[in-house]
Structure formats: structure tokens, C-alpha cells
Design a protein around this motif. Structure first.
Motif, PDB file in Angstrom:
ATOM      1  N   VAL A  83      49.891 -13.467 -16.916  1.00 55.32           N
ATOM      2  CA  VAL A  83      49.762 -12.224 -16.169  1.00 55.32           C
ATOM      3  C   VAL A  83      49.410 -10.896 -16.449  1.00 55.32           C
ATOM      4  CG1 VAL A  83      52.193 -11.723 -16.229  1.00 55.32           C
ATOM      5  CG2 VAL A  83      51.371 -11.168 -13.750  1.00 55.32           C
ATOM      6  N   SER A  84      48.108 -10.756 -15.714  1.00 54.80           N
ATOM      7  CA  SER A  84      47.789  -8.892 -16.019  1.00 54.80           C
ATOM      8  C   SER A  84      49.063  -7.687 -15.298  1.00 54.80           C
ATOM      9  CB  SER A  84      46.602  -8.813 -15.475  1.00 54.80           C
ATOM     10  OG  SER A  84      46.842  -9.039 -14.159  1.00 54.80           O
ATOM     11  N   THR A  85      49.097  -6.489 -16.268  1.00 57.63           N
ATOM     12  CA  THR A  85      49.847  -5.206 -15.399  1.00 57.63           C
ATOM     13  C   THR A  85      49.376  -4.099 -16.545  1.00 57.63           C
ATOM     14  OG1 THR A  85      51.877  -5.317 -15.005  1.00 57.63           O
ATOM     15  CG2 THR A  85      52.302  -6.745 -16.629  1.00 57.63           C
ATOM     16  N   SER A  86      49.912  -3.299 -15.879  1.00 57.07           N
ATOM     17  CA  SER A  86      49.687  -2.274 -16.619  1.00 57.07           C
ATOM     18  C   SER A  86      50.741  -2.102 -16.858  1.00 57.07           C
ATOM     19  CB  SER A  86      49.663  -1.163 -15.562  1.00 57.07           C
ATOM     20  OG  SER A  86      50.622  -0.843 -14.926  1.00 57.07           O
ATOM     21  N   ALA A  87      52.159  -2.023 -17.390  1.00 54.74           N
ATOM     22  CA  ALA A  87      53.482  -2.223 -17.801  1.00 54.74           C
ATOM     23  C   ALA A  87      52.629  -0.807 -19.011  1.00 54.74           C
ATOM     24  CB  ALA A  87      53.701  -3.933 -18.495  1.00 54.74           C
ATOM     25  N   LEU A  88      53.035  -0.011 -18.782  1.00 56.97           N
ATOM     26  CA  LEU A  88      51.963   1.568 -18.601  1.00 56.97           C
ATOM     27  C   LEU A  88      54.030   1.965 -19.576  1.00 56.97           C
ATOM     28  CD1 LEU A  88      50.539   3.406 -16.184  1.00 56.97           C
ATOM     29  CD2 LEU A  88      49.684   2.078 -17.731  1.00 56.97           C
ATOM     30  N   LYS A  89      55.209   2.138 -19.166  1.00 58.39           N
ATOM     31  CA  LYS A  89      56.173   1.896 -19.873  1.00 58.39           C
ATOM     32  C   LYS A  89      57.012   0.894 -20.778  1.00 58.39           C
ATOM     33  CE  LYS A  89      56.643   6.261 -16.524  1.00 58.39           C
ATOM     34  NZ  LYS A  89      56.962   6.938 -16.341  1.00 58.39           N
ATOM     35  N   ARG A  90      57.632   1.604 -21.668  1.00 62.89           N
ATOM     36  CA  ARG A  90      58.472   0.298 -21.839  1.00 62.89           C
ATOM     37  C   ARG A  90      59.891  -0.119 -21.524  1.00 62.89           C
ATOM     38  NH1 ARG A  90      60.555  -0.978 -28.105  1.00 62.89           N
ATOM     39  NH2 ARG A  90      61.986  -2.492 -27.630  1.00 62.89           N
ATOM     40  N   ARG A  91      59.740   0.677 -20.753  1.00 62.98           N
ATOM     41  CA  ARG A  91      61.265   0.303 -19.231  1.00 62.98           C
ATOM     42  C   ARG A  91      60.590  -0.647 -18.501  1.00 62.98           C
ATOM     43  NH1 ARG A  91      61.377   5.580 -17.981  1.00 62.98           N
ATOM     44  NH2 ARG A  91      60.803   6.051 -16.460  1.00 62.98           N
ATOM     45  N   TYR A  92      59.214  -0.632 -18.110  1.00 61.17           N
ATOM     46  CA  TYR A  92      58.988  -1.667 -17.499  1.00 61.17           C
ATOM     47  C   TYR A  92      58.597  -3.066 -18.517  1.00 61.17           C
ATOM     48  CZ  TYR A  92      56.619   3.066 -14.512  1.00 61.17           C
ATOM     49  OH  TYR A  92      56.670   4.080 -14.272  1.00 61.17           O
ATOM     50  N   ARG A  93      58.144  -2.683 -19.833  1.00 61.55           N
ATOM     51  CA  ARG A  93      57.392  -4.196 -20.373  1.00 61.55           C
ATOM     52  C   ARG A  93      58.774  -4.785 -20.596  1.00 61.55           C
ATOM     53  NH1 ARG A  93      54.466  -0.485 -23.134  1.00 61.55           N
ATOM     54  NH2 ARG A  93      55.327  -0.027 -24.085  1.00 61.55           N
ATOM     55  N   ASP A  94      60.187  -3.972 -20.189  1.00 59.09           N
ATOM     56  CA  ASP A  94      61.126  -4.071 -20.689  1.00 59.09           C
ATOM     57  C   ASP A  94      62.184  -5.203 -19.362  1.00 59.09           C
ATOM     58  OD1 ASP A  94      62.039  -3.444 -23.107  1.00 59.09           O
ATOM     59  OD2 ASP A  94      62.804  -1.720 -22.851  1.00 59.09           O
ATOM     60  N   MET A  95      61.456  -4.747 -18.223  1.00 60.20           N
ATOM     61  CA  MET A  95      62.202  -5.110 -17.359  1.00 60.20           C
ATOM     62  C   MET A  95      61.467  -6.826 -17.174  1.00 60.20           C
ATOM     63  SD  MET A  95      61.857  -2.966 -13.711  1.00 60.20           S
ATOM     64  CE  MET A  95      62.228  -3.704 -13.068  1.00 60.20           C
ATOM     65  N   LEU A  96      59.899  -6.973 -17.329  1.00 63.40           N
ATOM     66  CA  LEU A  96      59.195  -8.531 -17.726  1.00 63.40           C
ATOM     67  C   LEU A  96      59.869  -9.293 -18.927  1.00 63.40           C
ATOM     68  CD1 LEU A  96      56.095  -6.222 -16.226  1.00 63.40           C
ATOM     69  CD2 LEU A  96      57.977  -7.643 -15.029  1.00 63.40           C
ATOM     70  N   ARG A  97      60.172  -8.651 -19.719  1.00 62.39           N
ATOM     71  CA  ARG A  97      60.133  -9.176 -21.084  1.00 62.39           C
ATOM     72  C   ARG A  97      62.029 -10.744 -20.861  1.00 62.39           C
ATOM     73  NH1 ARG A  97      58.912  -6.675 -25.486  1.00 62.39           N
ATOM     74  NH2 ARG A  97      59.594  -4.483 -24.354  1.00 62.39           N
ATOM     75  N   THR A 132      46.257  10.214 -15.398  1.00 64.10           N
ATOM     76  CA  THR A 132      47.945   9.561 -15.017  1.00 64.10           C
ATOM     77  C   THR A 132      47.739   8.476 -15.903  1.00 64.10           C
ATOM     78  OG1 THR A 132      47.710   8.401 -12.797  1.00 64.10           O
ATOM     79  CG2 THR A 132      47.901  10.590 -12.365  1.00 64.10           C
ATOM     80  N   GLN A 133      46.885   7.157 -15.754  1.00 66.34           N
ATOM     81  CA  GLN A 133      48.250   6.127 -16.673  1.00 66.34           C
ATOM     82  C   GLN A 133      48.173   6.214 -18.360  1.00 66.34           C
ATOM     83  OE1 GLN A 133      46.586   2.948 -15.896  1.00 66.34           O
ATOM     84  NE2 GLN A 133      47.857   2.727 -13.650  1.00 66.34           N
ATOM     85  N   PHE A 134      47.006   7.665 -19.190  1.00 64.62           N
ATOM     86  CA  PHE A 134      46.559   7.747 -20.333  1.00 64.62           C
ATOM     87  C   PHE A 134      48.025   8.693 -20.324  1.00 64.62           C
ATOM     88  CE2 PHE A 134      42.862   5.961 -20.737  1.00 64.62           C
ATOM     89  CZ  PHE A 134      42.590   5.441 -22.091  1.00 64.62           C
ATOM     90  N   ARG A 135      48.322   9.510 -19.053  1.00 64.10           N
ATOM     91  CA  ARG A 135      49.265  10.587 -19.546  1.00 64.10           C
ATOM     92  C   ARG A 135      51.072   9.790 -19.432  1.00 64.10           C
ATOM     93  NH1 ARG A 135      48.506  14.911 -16.379  1.00 64.10           N
ATOM     94  NH2 ARG A 135      49.247  13.551 -14.544  1.00 64.10           N
TER      95      ARG A 135
END
Length: 173
Positions: A83-97, A132-135
Motif C-alpha cells: 500500500v502506498s501512503t505518504s505517512a509524513l509524520k512518525r505518529r502516522y506511521r506508528d498508527m500503521l505499524r 507543505t508536505q516537505f514542511r
């Protein structure tokens, strides 16, 4: 003893980094299913981005929860997928981990990615939102055990690096 190969692979990065291209090719090579994270966005999110308005954390939460539910359903059914997903922030990735989930981060410079976004036809994400994504981007930390691939590599090269990393020492615990 080696850990089992992941059964879900998240292909992450900013918009325009090649997540869909690499994700589809990786899934095809592995013989796994593929899901595009943009398909999980509520209509309101799509319209907001189309209008050039950046999403907030509150906007992203239903989207991330939908992806997490999809991951859990795939794991419960035993069907591997990418699955592709931006998951820009660690907390987002933590939700999917999950223990069976492995992340890939497509890393690259803004100028190249901006050229890619500008060349896309028919996509709802305008190039002006890339700032905004890079920020907001929080690159993965070493403890996230993420495979990092350069967006300068061809999709075939990127996929081979991912497969090699998943089969090599970094893919084993």
C-alpha cells in the motif's frame, strides 16, 4: 531464527516521490495485491487538496484509520499486499505499524519531485501543496526499520533494492 517476511509493505514519501509507480511494480514483482492510499481519502479531503488547501492532522485521521483497518483486514485474511501512503509524520506511521508491516521511504529532493508533480496529468494534488508536505515530513528514524530508496533511482532499481533489503540482513531479526 529469521523473522518472517512482512506481509504488508508501506511505500511512503511525499506526493510525487513515485509511491504509486514503485508500489504497483513491487506488488507485481511479489505477486501481491496493491492498494493506493489516495483511494482511502474521504471525498472532502480530495476536494480540499484539489482546491490547494493543505490537509490538517484532523483531516488525515479518518484516512489513516481507514488504511489501518485495511491493513488489519489483510493481515487477518493472510493476503499480503503493498500500500502506498505518504505517512509524513512518525505518529502516522506508528498508527500503521504492525509486526508484519515493513515501511519503505522514497526519499528525494524537492526540485525533482516538483517537476514530476507538474508533469502529472489528471491528479488532484497540485504542485503548490508540495511545500507543505516537505514542511511536515518527519523522515523515518533508525528505530523504524525502514528501507530508504532514492527517488533518483529508476522504479526497477528501487524495487530491486527493496526486495534485496527485505530478503537481506535488514529484513531479518
Amino acid at each position: 531464527m529469521a523473522a518472517p517476511r512482512p506481509s504488508i509493505i508501506l511505500v511512503t514519501g511525499v506526493s510525487g516521490s513515485g509511491k504509486t509507480t514503485v508500489g504497483e511494480l513491487l506488488a507485481d514483482r511479489l505477486g501481491w495485491d496493491y492498494a493506493e492510499a489516495d483511494d482511502f481519502h474521504p471525498k472532502a479531503n480530495i476536494e480540499k487538496m484539489r482546491a490547494g488547501i493543505p490537509l490538517t492532522d484532523d483531516d488525515r485521521m479518518p484516512w489513516l484509520r481507514a488504511i489501518a483497518r485495511w491493513i488489519d483486514e489483510r493481515l487477518a485474511s493472510g493476503k499480503p499486499a503493498v500500500v502506498s501512503t505518504s505517512a509524513l509524520k512518525r505518529r502516522y506511521r506508528d498508527m500503521l505499524r504492525r509486526p508484519e508491516v515493513r515501511s519503505v521511504f522514497l526519499n528525494g529532493d524537492r526540485e525533482l519531485i516538483e517537476r514530476r508533480i507538474s508533469a502529472r496529468k489528471g491528479h488532484f494534488f497540485p504542485a503548490k501543496l508540495l511545500e507543505t508536505q516537505f514542511r511536515e515530513l518527519e523522515p523515518p528514524e533508525p528505530d523504524e526499520n525502514t528501507v530508504e530508496v532514492s527517488v533518483r533511482d529508476t522504479p526497477d532499481e528501487a524495487v530491486q533494492q527493496i526486495i534485496d533489503a527485505l530478503n537481506g540482513p535488514a529484513g531479518k531479526d
